[in-house]
Scaffold this active site. Sequence first.
Site, mmCIF file in Angstrom:
data_model
loop_
_atom_site.group_PDB
_atom_site.id
_atom_site.type_symbol
_atom_site.label_atom_id
_atom_site.label_comp_id
_atom_site.label_asym_id
_atom_site.label_seq_id
_atom_site.Cartn_x
_atom_site.Cartn_y
_atom_site.Cartn_z
ATOM 1 C CB CYS A 8 2.173 -14.093 88.986
ATOM 2 S SG CYS A 8 1.356 -12.498 89.081
ATOM 3 N N GLY B 100 -0.946 -17.032 82.745
ATOM 4 C CA GLY B 100 -1.236 -18.413 83.107
ATOM 5 C C GLY B 100 0.018 -19.246 83.158
ATOM 6 C CB SER B 101 0.433 -22.896 82.954
ATOM 7 O OG SER B 101 -0.053 -23.213 81.658
ATOM 8 N NE ARG B 102 9.220 -22.619 81.056
ATOM 9 C CZ ARG B 102 10.400 -22.613 81.662
ATOM 10 N NH1 ARG B 102 10.454 -22.548 82.986
ATOM 11 N NH2 ARG B 102 11.526 -22.665 80.979
ATOM 12 C CE LYS C 98 -10.495 -21.051 75.545
ATOM 13 N NZ LYS C 98 -10.465 -21.304 77.019
ATOM 14 N N GLY D 132 0.818 -23.322 78.829
ATOM 15 C CA GLY D 132 -0.250 -22.650 78.099
ATOM 16 C C GLY D 132 0.263 -21.468 77.308
ATOM 17 N N GLY D 133 1.146 -20.668 77.912
ATOM 18 C CA GLY D 133 1.697 -19.517 77.225
ATOM 19 C C GLY D 133 2.530 -19.920 76.022
ATOM 20 C CD GLU E 162 4.869 -20.221 88.933
ATOM 21 O OE1 GLU E 162 4.298 -19.229 89.416
ATOM 22 O OE2 GLU E 162 4.738 -20.549 87.739
ATOM 23 C CD GLU F 26 1.995 -12.457 85.166
ATOM 24 O OE1 GLU F 26 1.892 -13.181 86.182
ATOM 25 O OE2 GLU F 26 1.337 -11.433 84.990
#
Length: 525
Positions: free
Chosen positions: A302, A241-243, A184, A245-246, A393, A265
């Site tokens: 990151c 990506g973001s927390r 994606k 999103g993960g 972050e 990650e």
Amino acid sequence: MTLTGNMLIGQQSITGRREAIRAINPATGLALEPAYPGASRQQVEHACALAWDALDHYRETSLTARSELLETIADEIEALGDSLIERAMQETGLPRARLQGERGRTCQQLRTFARTVRAGEWLDVRVDTAQPQRQPLPRADLRQRQIALGPVAVFGASNFPLAFSVAGGDTASALAAGCPVVVKAHSAHPGTSELVGRAVARAVEKCGLPEGVFSLVFGSGHEAGIALVSDSRIKAVGFTGSRSGGLALCHAAQARPEPIPVYAEMSSINPVLLFPAALAARSAALAQGFVASLTQGAGQFCTNPGLVIARQGPALDSFIAAAAEPLRSSAAQTMLTPGIHSAYESGVAALRDNPRVQVLASGLAAEGPNQCQAQLFATHAQDFLEDPRLQGELFGAASLIVHCASDEQIHQIIEHLEGQLTVTLHLDDEDIASARTLLPSLERKAGRLLVNGWPTGVEVCDAMVHGGPFPATSDIRSTSVGTAAIQRFLRPVCYQDFPDALLPQALRQQNPLMLRRLLDGQREA
């Protein structure tokens, strides 16, 4: 090459059926052509069905054939020439030199995994031969190898449009393991993704492999991504990506009738520890290196050094003064997307408004849209320990210095931290004893520990670990960079008392692949 705005489902160029996304040039704020309609659930299912159909053939390709696919992908990406760099510059605001270097890293990753595949050690072949005369019970003939998990869903990253996206490390390691991949694309750089996706599809076709080995879909919002992770034919997920999103992908993967691993990650502030002797001896040099690492790429890495921990006193004051001067003269840099810039501005404002935080220095003001003004803040150890907002972050060129009154406070802060990708130690010989006392805590907190370096810059090699305890990653046992990343997409299978003719080549008696096996407890030369 003309961009079409279409997805690639196998070898077919297909127009999506959902709301379209458009890349935004962050340097101008203007939308770019073409539009990219998103995939419907049925189109995602089609891509997953092709991947499943390709699995059993692709996972048993020879080591040579799979290596040649990875090398051909690298060749095809390089053959795109400057058109790839120019489109990526338009979609990300990143400079040409950075993107040329990232293209080189992307192709290096692919060729490194080709070398890894050819060597075959990742198969981890283990053979325990039969012992029919053993008492009190005989032992069967037992042989183990690693096989591909199955089709993998890969989500492109915003901050690395090449090295962590369509043909980046997750795709390279999954293909190396024998897993078909459905990518994606990230909504911020669909044109770059289409160019690279077509390069991958051409390589699949040139190598005579099933079309389902690779597909590329687009989508705004969460529909396409959740549909992909929820499809029963997908057996693992790679995400950077973001927390938020993960975690959304992790929840979707665990809600399936058959839960699957998500290698996400997500979030890291990458603490830097300045030990007393090093700080006293070379505060100016340390400050110069710190600011260079902090502001590199507008801090959109990151591994950006978002936290500095040190004993308060004259040496730390000298470091701050030496860091503030170049930071104040650092030019504002264009960030990757308007959304990332907005989040950065909100995070900076929250720190400025926090009574526990002191503003030390700010970079030059922005002169254009979506530009990151570098920031340096400070707080005291007790305030850091009491305010969880200071540990979050802030994606961009901002860092927080924590003044500590004692070694005990430094230890308390380390224990208080969440999981990290990296921790950096700046020390001299006189600091080694102090560092040794902290090392067990640091090992529990991070995937990579550095001495007298800076965390930005992740080498693609055999020994690299790019991972760490939550929330740095969702799976503490893995790395997303380096050849060990292949292990995420493998699982062991044991074959008991199989006739030699029915065994896979890697396990046959005569060892036709010339692998270094563990044979009856001894590693072969």
